[in-house]
Design a protein around this motif. Sequence first.
Motif, PDB file in Angstrom:
ATOM      1  N   THR A 211     -11.161 -73.760 -76.602  1.00 49.17           N
ATOM      2  CA  THR A 211     -11.892 -73.762 -75.003  1.00 49.17           C
ATOM      3  C   THR A 211     -13.466 -73.590 -75.138  1.00 49.17           C
ATOM      4  OG1 THR A 211     -10.106 -74.458 -74.622  1.00 49.17           O
ATOM      5  CG2 THR A 211     -11.032 -73.827 -72.659  1.00 49.17           C
ATOM      6  N   MET A 212     -13.478 -72.231 -75.324  1.00 50.89           N
ATOM      7  CA  MET A 212     -14.905 -71.444 -74.907  1.00 50.89           C
ATOM      8  C   MET A 212     -16.253 -72.128 -75.732  1.00 50.89           C
ATOM      9  SD  MET A 212     -15.729 -66.686 -75.572  1.00 50.89           S
ATOM     10  CE  MET A 212     -15.449 -67.597 -77.710  1.00 50.89           C
ATOM     11  N   LEU A 213     -15.403 -72.737 -76.869  1.00 50.14           N
ATOM     12  CA  LEU A 213     -16.742 -73.366 -77.825  1.00 50.14           C
ATOM     13  C   LEU A 213     -17.284 -74.151 -76.909  1.00 50.14           C
ATOM     14  CD1 LEU A 213     -15.804 -72.184 -81.309  1.00 50.14           C
ATOM     15  CD2 LEU A 213     -17.029 -71.422 -80.078  1.00 50.14           C
ATOM     16  N   TRP A 214     -15.832 -75.163 -76.377  1.00 53.72           N
ATOM     17  CA  TRP A 214     -16.447 -76.058 -75.646  1.00 53.72           C
ATOM     18  C   TRP A 214     -16.834 -76.510 -74.280  1.00 53.72           C
ATOM     19  CZ3 TRP A 214     -11.236 -78.461 -76.258  1.00 53.72           C
ATOM     20  CH2 TRP A 214     -10.823 -79.167 -77.432  1.00 53.72           C
ATOM     21  N   GLY A 215     -16.845 -74.963 -73.703  1.00 57.32           N
ATOM     22  CA  GLY A 215     -17.993 -74.337 -72.395  1.00 57.32           C
ATOM     23  C   GLY A 215     -19.259 -74.639 -72.779  1.00 57.32           C
ATOM     24  N   SER A 216     -19.796 -74.218 -73.889  1.00 61.79           N
ATOM     25  CA  SER A 216     -21.462 -74.265 -74.299  1.00 61.79           C
ATOM     26  C   SER A 216     -21.115 -75.621 -75.118  1.00 61.79           C
ATOM     27  CB  SER A 216     -21.252 -72.904 -75.099  1.00 61.79           C
ATOM     28  OG  SER A 216     -20.613 -73.394 -76.872  1.00 61.79           O
ATOM     29  N   SER A 217     -20.864 -76.528 -75.088  1.00 56.98           N
ATOM     30  CA  SER A 217     -21.147 -77.665 -75.648  1.00 56.98           C
ATOM     31  C   SER A 217     -22.050 -77.605 -74.658  1.00 56.98           C
ATOM     32  CB  SER A 217     -19.876 -78.917 -76.402  1.00 56.98           C
ATOM     33  OG  SER A 217     -19.315 -78.977 -74.576  1.00 56.98           O
ATOM     34  N   TYR A 218     -21.887 -78.393 -73.369  1.00 57.74           N
ATOM     35  CA  TYR A 218     -22.706 -79.229 -72.453  1.00 57.74           C
ATOM     36  C   TYR A 218     -23.661 -78.492 -72.134  1.00 57.74           C
ATOM     37  CZ  TYR A 218     -17.874 -79.701 -71.161  1.00 57.74           C
ATOM     38  OH  TYR A 218     -16.781 -79.994 -70.817  1.00 57.74           O
TER      39      TYR A 218
ATOM     40  N   PHE B 252     -27.767 -87.342 -65.888  1.00 57.53           N
ATOM     41  CA  PHE B 252     -27.895 -87.375 -64.521  1.00 57.53           C
ATOM     42  C   PHE B 252     -27.131 -86.637 -63.307  1.00 57.53           C
ATOM     43  CE2 PHE B 252     -27.594 -91.619 -66.783  1.00 57.53           C
ATOM     44  CZ  PHE B 252     -29.045 -91.753 -66.697  1.00 57.53           C
ATOM     45  N   THR B 253     -26.083 -85.313 -64.485  1.00 59.88           N
ATOM     46  CA  THR B 253     -26.344 -84.404 -63.385  1.00 59.88           C
ATOM     47  C   THR B 253     -26.269 -82.768 -63.873  1.00 59.88           C
ATOM     48  OG1 THR B 253     -23.857 -84.121 -62.070  1.00 59.88           O
ATOM     49  CG2 THR B 253     -23.600 -84.232 -64.902  1.00 59.88           C
ATOM     50  N   THR B 254     -25.184 -82.094 -63.409  1.00 58.88           N
ATOM     51  CA  THR B 254     -25.723 -80.671 -64.020  1.00 58.88           C
ATOM     52  C   THR B 254     -24.627 -80.365 -65.435  1.00 58.88           C
ATOM     53  OG1 THR B 254     -24.497 -79.520 -61.799  1.00 58.88           O
ATOM     54  CG2 THR B 254     -27.031 -80.394 -61.570  1.00 58.88           C
ATOM     55  N   ILE B 255     -25.342 -78.784 -65.915  1.00 60.99           N
ATOM     56  CA  ILE B 255     -23.836 -78.079 -66.519  1.00 60.99           C
ATOM     57  C   ILE B 255     -22.927 -77.866 -65.924  1.00 60.99           C
ATOM     58  CG2 ILE B 255     -23.455 -76.798 -68.665  1.00 60.99           C
ATOM     59  CD1 ILE B 255     -26.859 -76.655 -68.986  1.00 60.99           C
ATOM     60  N   SER B 256     -23.317 -77.618 -63.987  1.00 63.06           N
ATOM     61  CA  SER B 256     -21.844 -76.728 -64.291  1.00 63.06           C
ATOM     62  C   SER B 256     -20.920 -78.018 -63.233  1.00 63.06           C
ATOM     63  CB  SER B 256     -22.180 -76.114 -62.620  1.00 63.06           C
ATOM     64  OG  SER B 256     -22.750 -75.067 -63.247  1.00 63.06           O
TER      65      SER B 256
ATOM     66  N   SER C  90      -8.371 -75.464 -68.986  1.00 58.27           N
ATOM     67  CA  SER C  90      -8.481 -75.913 -67.240  1.00 58.27           C
ATOM     68  C   SER C  90      -9.926 -74.440 -67.609  1.00 58.27           C
ATOM     69  CB  SER C  90      -7.490 -75.587 -66.815  1.00 58.27           C
ATOM     70  OG  SER C  90      -7.142 -73.908 -66.582  1.00 58.27           O
ATOM     71  N   MET C  91      -9.873 -73.760 -67.976  1.00 58.10           N
ATOM     72  CA  MET C  91     -11.203 -72.367 -67.746  1.00 58.10           C
ATOM     73  C   MET C  91     -12.329 -72.501 -68.539  1.00 58.10           C
ATOM     74  SD  MET C  91     -10.023 -69.419 -66.843  1.00 58.10           S
ATOM     75  CE  MET C  91     -10.722 -68.225 -67.605  1.00 58.10           C
ATOM     76  N   GLU C  92     -12.763 -73.844 -69.013  1.00 59.04           N
ATOM     77  CA  GLU C  92     -13.417 -74.409 -69.913  1.00 59.04           C
ATOM     78  C   GLU C  92     -14.422 -75.018 -68.719  1.00 59.04           C
ATOM     79  OE1 GLU C  92     -15.037 -78.570 -72.976  1.00 59.04           O
ATOM     80  OE2 GLU C  92     -14.211 -78.591 -71.175  1.00 59.04           O
ATOM     81  N   PRO C  93     -14.456 -75.199 -67.606  1.00 61.57           N
ATOM     82  CA  PRO C  93     -15.792 -75.403 -67.010  1.00 61.57           C
ATOM     83  C   PRO C  93     -15.866 -73.505 -65.897  1.00 61.57           C
ATOM     84  CG  PRO C  93     -13.833 -75.740 -65.453  1.00 61.57           C
ATOM     85  CD  PRO C  93     -12.727 -75.526 -66.910  1.00 61.57           C
ATOM     86  N   VAL C  94     -15.004 -73.486 -66.166  1.00 60.16           N
ATOM     87  CA  VAL C  94     -15.489 -71.160 -66.014  1.00 60.16           C
ATOM     88  C   VAL C  94     -16.622 -70.653 -67.244  1.00 60.16           C
ATOM     89  CG1 VAL C  94     -14.823 -68.932 -65.779  1.00 60.16           C
ATOM     90  CG2 VAL C  94     -13.174 -70.669 -64.467  1.00 60.16           C
ATOM     91  N   PHE C  95     -15.782 -70.736 -68.420  1.00 61.63           N
ATOM     92  CA  PHE C  95     -16.894 -70.942 -69.128  1.00 61.63           C
ATOM     93  C   PHE C  95     -18.422 -71.616 -69.249  1.00 61.63           C
ATOM     94  CE2 PHE C  95     -12.885 -70.074 -71.990  1.00 61.63           C
ATOM     95  CZ  PHE C  95     -13.131 -68.312 -71.837  1.00 61.63           C
ATOM     96  N   ALA C  96     -17.924 -72.486 -69.102  1.00 61.53           N
ATOM     97  CA  ALA C  96     -20.185 -73.853 -68.653  1.00 61.53           C
ATOM     98  C   ALA C  96     -20.754 -73.305 -68.093  1.00 61.53           C
ATOM     99  CB  ALA C  96     -19.062 -75.028 -68.114  1.00 61.53           C
ATOM    100  N   ALA C  97     -20.152 -73.142 -66.600  1.00 58.09           N
ATOM    101  CA  ALA C  97     -20.755 -72.415 -65.453  1.00 58.09           C
ATOM    102  C   ALA C  97     -21.233 -70.729 -65.973  1.00 58.09           C
ATOM    103  CB  ALA C  97     -20.151 -72.131 -64.313  1.00 58.09           C
ATOM    104  N   ILE C  98     -20.466 -70.005 -67.123  1.00 54.66           N
ATOM    105  CA  ILE C  98     -21.153 -69.158 -66.819  1.00 54.66           C
ATOM    106  C   ILE C  98     -22.582 -69.052 -68.306  1.00 54.66           C
ATOM    107  CG2 ILE C  98     -20.215 -66.837 -68.635  1.00 54.66           C
ATOM    108  CD1 ILE C  98     -17.779 -66.898 -67.726  1.00 54.66           C
ATOM    109  N   PHE C  99     -22.420 -69.625 -69.308  1.00 55.95           N
ATOM    110  CA  PHE C  99     -23.012 -70.827 -69.747  1.00 55.95           C
ATOM    111  C   PHE C  99     -24.655 -71.121 -69.614  1.00 55.95           C
ATOM    112  CE2 PHE C  99     -20.257 -70.476 -73.354  1.00 55.95           C
ATOM    113  CZ  PHE C  99     -20.210 -69.017 -73.907  1.00 55.95           C
ATOM    114  N   ALA C 100     -24.156 -71.527 -68.269  1.00 53.37           N
ATOM    115  CA  ALA C 100     -25.386 -71.805 -67.302  1.00 53.37           C
ATOM    116  C   ALA C 100     -26.355 -71.457 -66.552  1.00 53.37           C
ATOM    117  CB  ALA C 100     -24.381 -73.823 -66.781  1.00 53.37           C
TER     118      ALA C 100
END
Length: 312
Positions: free
Chosen positions: A27-34, A100-104, A254-264
Amino acid sequence: MNQFKLFGNLSRWNTQSKADFMMLIVTMLWGSSYLFMQMGLDSLQAFNLIALRFGIAFILAGLIFYKRLIRIDFKTLFYGFILGTILFLVISVVTIGLKFTTISNTGFLFSLSVIFVPLLLALFFKIKPEKKVIYGVTIAFIGIALLTLNGELKINSGDYLIILGAIFYAVQIIVTDKLTKNVDSITLGIIQLGVTGAWGLLFSLFIEKPHLPSTTKSWIAIMALSILCSAIGFIGQAVAQKHTTATHTGLIFSMEPVFAAIFAFIFVGETLPGKGYIGAILILVGVLAAEFNFKNPFMRKRFNKTVDSSEA
């Protein structure tokens, strides 16, 4: 005899715990994928990016686990084709939507797949959704409105595509849960990567002009997506789901968006407006509310079962 039952329960718990921990890393790795997808889209078109990402991942994983591929049977090949096709649909709409949208936004909206899992189970398998799912959907819906609606009360096309991708991914979670139980999960994960890459190459050849990355930034993005987010990520998911449930997978995811927002935030300085943060929090709360049994937490249920079996 009772002691053997106790150790048996602990052994099963340890196996599932390891699988859940593996899903957390995935999930953490996928959070960085965006972030990496957005980097790659600077010089590559969507299907070209998918073809390179999953093609390289398939080759690397195939070289490492070539002995498993030699022993592949038709069932595994067929299951891999099904999962790879679904995964191609997921990645395609998310990759295009990210333009057309943001990473977060992408991270939080894509996490709705956790809510779509029980809803789809109710629709196709007649499994009635629990009240907590209904509450979670309601909370998440309010969160979506706050996160995505602009001053004209419209959602942009990218956000629509990410939500569609979340529905496709919910299907992928359910199908993966059904198909990984009776085949070699690593081989299945490798075939899934190859099928996804093949579909990407086919669409790229007909719609785009495929080419290799032309910048260092693009190569970094492709290799990170291939090795971390695809080869390790999707094979890790297939292996983990062999020893855990679709519900557990959804909860951890469900933790993926948290990781995505942190990376972004760390790498591109991306932030949300005030109502966007409220919406993002509500989506996360809705996702957790739909998955977690607050009256009977997982650990307490496991502990009670262990005690009961030891006292029997």
